[in-house]
Motif scaffolding. Structure first.
Motif, PDB file in Angstrom:
ATOM      1  N   GLN A  37       2.520 -26.631  78.951  1.00  0.00           N
ATOM      2  CA  GLN A  37       3.676 -26.694  78.055  1.00  0.00           C
ATOM      3  C   GLN A  37       3.501 -25.742  76.878  1.00  0.00           C
ATOM      4  N   VAL A  38       2.282 -25.676  76.354  1.00  0.00           N
ATOM      5  CA  VAL A  38       2.007 -24.757  75.252  1.00  0.00           C
ATOM      6  C   VAL A  38       2.227 -23.316  75.696  1.00  0.00           C
ATOM      7  N   MET A  39       1.799 -22.988  76.914  1.00  0.00           N
ATOM      8  CA  MET A  39       1.968 -21.622  77.423  1.00  0.00           C
ATOM      9  C   MET A  39       3.437 -21.254  77.572  1.00  0.00           C
ATOM     10  N   LEU A  40       4.263 -22.218  77.988  1.00  0.00           N
ATOM     11  CA  LEU A  40       5.700 -21.956  78.114  1.00  0.00           C
ATOM     12  C   LEU A  40       6.316 -21.666  76.738  1.00  0.00           C
ATOM     13  N   ALA A  41       5.931 -22.473  75.738  1.00  0.00           N
ATOM     14  CA  ALA A  41       6.446 -22.243  74.390  1.00  0.00           C
ATOM     15  C   ALA A  41       5.939 -20.917  73.837  1.00  0.00           C
ATOM     16  N   TRP A  42       4.679 -20.627  74.082  1.00  0.00           N
ATOM     17  CA  TRP A  42       4.080 -19.383  73.594  1.00  0.00           C
ATOM     18  C   TRP A  42       4.753 -18.172  74.239  1.00  0.00           C
ATOM     19  N   ALA A  43       5.035 -18.276  75.550  1.00  0.00           N
ATOM     20  CA  ALA A  43       5.694 -17.172  76.254  1.00  0.00           C
ATOM     21  C   ALA A  43       7.076 -16.895  75.671  1.00  0.00           C
ATOM     22  N   ASP A  44       7.816 -17.967  75.335  1.00  0.00           N
ATOM     23  CA  ASP A  44       9.140 -17.753  74.740  1.00  0.00           C
ATOM     24  C   ASP A  44       9.027 -17.207  73.327  1.00  0.00           C
ATOM     25  N   TRP A  45       8.035 -17.668  72.598  1.00  0.00           N
ATOM     26  CA  TRP A  45       7.798 -17.148  71.241  1.00  0.00           C
ATOM     27  C   TRP A  45       7.514 -15.641  71.285  1.00  0.00           C
ATOM     28  N   ILE A  46       6.814 -15.214  72.333  1.00  0.00           N
ATOM     29  CA  ILE A  46       6.471 -13.793  72.454  1.00  0.00           C
ATOM     30  C   ILE A  46       7.605 -12.991  73.072  1.00  0.00           C
ATOM     31  N   PHE A  47       8.071 -13.446  74.240  1.00  0.00           N
ATOM     32  CA  PHE A  47       8.973 -12.624  75.057  1.00  0.00           C
ATOM     33  C   PHE A  47      10.422 -13.097  75.056  1.00  0.00           C
TER      34      PHE A  47
END
Length: 273
Positions: free
Chosen positions: A45-55
């Motif tokens: 879940q953290v990776m999904l949020a991080w990916a949206d924060w970045i990309f």
């Protein structure tokens, strides 16, 4: 042959074993239902949020979506500015204190009185003096980075081999030449150790300042997302800070390795002897 190959393979992956085990345990615990997923988001879940924060992949981080690079740039700029000022002043004043007993008697008591004051205690004054902008963050980074650089420089100067100084003086070396060609190079290993400590403090103080006195950067995102109960973004912010600190330390280590090649060569010679 196979044993040698397995040893080489193990050396390549050994640094990843503990992080992978921690992530697997964290994922398992988060999905076990012992704690609500909102309180302890799983790594996925953290990776999904991080990916949206970045990309800006799916907009799940809302106002933070796609802002990671700008947040990183804002925090990095404050770290670099405060760290650079602390390095210049810390090395300069440290060289003077370590070299001159008169300067040491004049300046060191004042500096040693200021040193125990926690950098975060300067936040109210920093806001009063500089307002809500980059300047209070840069000031706090400077306060947190200055003393590690200063003390390591003083130590490096004071532990310089006196035989080298005598030899330099006997060949006609002036104090300025002795400082430039003997004392400063001899103090560099200690200075770089202080720089590595200082860069860690710089990131900690930047994040602290961004939580209180700045409206941009990774620390601001961490604190703002906490108010909206977005703990996945909070954790993504923490991991981002950790990675940035690791990269900053790696850069200093790389520069030290290039600058201090003579030290590595002398160490090898000593071992061979």
């Amino acid at each position: 042959m196979s044993s040698s190959l397995s040893q080489r393979l193990y050396k390549r992956i050994e640094r990843f074993i503990v992080p992978v085990l921690l992530l697997a345990g964290w994922e398992t615990f988060s999905r076990s239902g012992i704690l609500p997923p909102a309180l302890l988001p799983a790594p996925s879940q953290v990776m999904l949020a991080w990916a949206d924060w970045i990309f800006s992949t799916d907009g799940n981080t809302q106002s933070y979506s796609g802002r990671w690079l700008s947040d990183i740039a804002a925090s990095s700029g404050r770290v670099f500015a405060g760290f650079l000022i602390a390095t210049v002043l810390g090395v300069g004043i440290g060289m003077a204190i370590g070299w001159s007993r008169q300067v040491e008697a004049l300046i060191e008591p004042t500096l040693q009185t200021l040193r125990p004051i926690p950098p975060v205690s300067w936040i109210p004054l920093a806001i009063i003096w500089f307002g809500i902008a980059d300047k209070p963050a840069i000031f706090l980074v400077f306060m947190g980075s200055f003393f590690p650089v200063l003390l390591s420089t003083i130590h490096g100067v004071k532990t310089c081999d006196r035989n080298l100084l005598r030899a330099g003086a006997m060949t006609g070396g002036t104090p300025s030449k002795l400082l430039r060609h003997i004392v400063f190079p001899a103090a560099l290993p200690s200075i770089f150790s202080g720089l590595r400590i200082a860069i860690g403090s710089a990131w900690m103080l930047t994040v602290t300042a961004e939580m209180v006195a700045v409206k941009s950067g990774v620390g601001y995102v961490l604190w703002d997302s906490y108010y909206f109960l977005r703990y996945d973004i909070v954790i993504a912010s923490m991991v981002s800070i950790g990675l940035l600190g690791f990269l900053s330390d790696y850069v200093i280590k790389y520069i030290a390795g290039r600058v201090l090649r003579w030290q590595r060569g002398s160490t090898l010679q000593a071992k061979e002897g």
